[in-house]
Design a protein around this motif. Sequence first.
Motif, short mmCIF file in Angstrom:
data_model
loop_
_atom_site.label_atom_id
_atom_site.label_comp_id
_atom_site.label_asym_id
_atom_site.label_seq_id
_atom_site.Cartn_x
_atom_site.Cartn_y
_atom_site.Cartn_z
N ALA A 67 0.83 -1.21 0.00
CA ALA A 67 0.00 0.00 0.00
C ALA A 67 0.86 1.26 0.00
CB ALA A 67 -0.91 0.00 1.21
N ASN A 68 0.43 2.27 -0.73
CA ASN A 68 1.10 3.57 -0.73
C ASN A 68 0.74 4.37 0.51
OD1 ASN A 68 0.23 3.32 -3.99
ND2 ASN A 68 2.38 3.63 -3.51
N LEU A 69 -0.46 4.15 1.01
CA LEU A 69 -0.95 4.92 2.15
C LEU A 69 -1.63 3.97 3.12
CD1 LEU A 69 -1.33 7.89 3.13
CD2 LEU A 69 -3.52 7.88 1.96
N VAL A 70 -1.15 3.99 4.37
CA VAL A 70 -1.78 3.20 5.43
C VAL A 70 -2.72 4.14 6.17
CG1 VAL A 70 -1.41 1.81 7.49
CG2 VAL A 70 0.23 1.71 5.61
N VAL A 71 -4.00 3.82 6.18
CA VAL A 71 -5.03 4.73 6.66
C VAL A 71 -5.68 4.20 7.94
CG1 VAL A 71 -7.29 5.73 6.11
CG2 VAL A 71 -5.52 5.61 4.37
N GLY A 82 -4.09 14.39 10.22
CA GLY A 82 -2.75 14.08 9.77
C GLY A 82 -2.78 13.13 8.58
N PRO A 83 -1.63 12.98 7.93
CA PRO A 83 -1.56 12.08 6.77
C PRO A 83 -1.97 10.66 7.14
CG PRO A 83 0.41 13.42 6.92
CD PRO A 83 -0.36 13.66 8.17
N GLY A 84 -2.87 10.10 6.38
CA GLY A 84 -3.32 8.74 6.61
C GLY A 84 -4.41 8.60 7.66
N TYR A 114 -6.22 -0.24 5.20
CA TYR A 114 -6.79 0.24 6.45
C TYR A 114 -6.14 -0.49 7.63
CZ TYR A 114 -10.53 2.55 3.89
OH TYR A 114 -11.24 3.37 3.06
N THR A 115 -5.77 0.28 8.64
CA THR A 115 -5.18 -0.27 9.85
C THR A 115 -6.07 0.04 11.04
OG1 THR A 115 -3.20 -0.35 11.22
CG2 THR A 115 -3.76 1.78 10.26
N ASP A 116 -5.93 -0.76 12.08
CA ASP A 116 -6.68 -0.55 13.31
C ASP A 116 -5.89 0.26 14.33
OD1 ASP A 116 -8.81 -2.00 12.30
OD2 ASP A 116 -8.02 -3.90 13.05
N VAL A 117 -4.65 0.57 14.04
CA VAL A 117 -3.77 1.27 14.98
C VAL A 117 -3.48 2.66 14.43
CG1 VAL A 117 -1.57 1.20 16.17
CG2 VAL A 117 -2.74 -0.94 15.60
N ALA A 121 -0.72 4.70 10.93
CA ALA A 121 -1.13 5.47 9.73
C ALA A 121 0.05 6.26 9.20
CB ALA A 121 -2.27 6.40 10.08
N THR A 122 0.36 6.05 7.94
CA THR A 122 1.52 6.70 7.36
C THR A 122 1.41 6.78 5.85
OG1 THR A 122 3.94 6.67 7.26
CG2 THR A 122 2.85 4.56 7.11
N CYS A 123 2.23 7.64 5.30
CA CYS A 123 2.34 7.80 3.85
C CYS A 123 3.69 7.21 3.44
CB CYS A 123 2.28 9.27 3.49
SG CYS A 123 2.49 9.59 1.75
N ARG A 124 3.66 6.33 2.47
CA ARG A 124 4.89 5.68 2.02
C ARG A 124 5.34 6.28 0.69
NH1 ARG A 124 3.17 -0.38 3.44
NH2 ARG A 124 3.42 -0.21 5.68
N ASP A 125 6.63 6.29 0.50
CA ASP A 125 7.21 6.80 -0.75
C ASP A 125 7.13 5.78 -1.85
OD1 ASP A 125 9.78 8.47 1.08
OD2 ASP A 125 7.80 9.16 0.49
#
Length: 125
Positions: A67-71, A82-84, A114-117, A121-125
Amino acid sequence: MMQILWMGWMALLPHFVTPATAPAPVSGVSAAKDYCHVYGAVYLERDPRYKNTASAIVFLNEEEAFANLVVYRENNKLFADGPGIWFITPHKAFANHILYVTDQRYQADFTVFYTDVRSSATCRD
């Protein structure tokens, strides 16, 4: 007399005509990084008729590694800051971002897991 008017007009011409400029060079920053700025109230559009009204096309990934973005789905719109971190809104009018969800990964601008934590949550390069 005509020559004086002509010279006066020629003297004023540069003030009214803007010089042709070259187009701005494309910056080194890719548009793919725009997904890092997607947070807040997000509306997920699934109707293909409204695909063109969305700001981006997203694929919901089942694996975090790709995933590019963990939300993280926030329950309160005020805390989606914040991002994600997204607050999924059921109304398009209240959304900060409208994203079209596709079933085809190759059509997507970026992928989401989608994450439960919240801290994950983060944005990946």
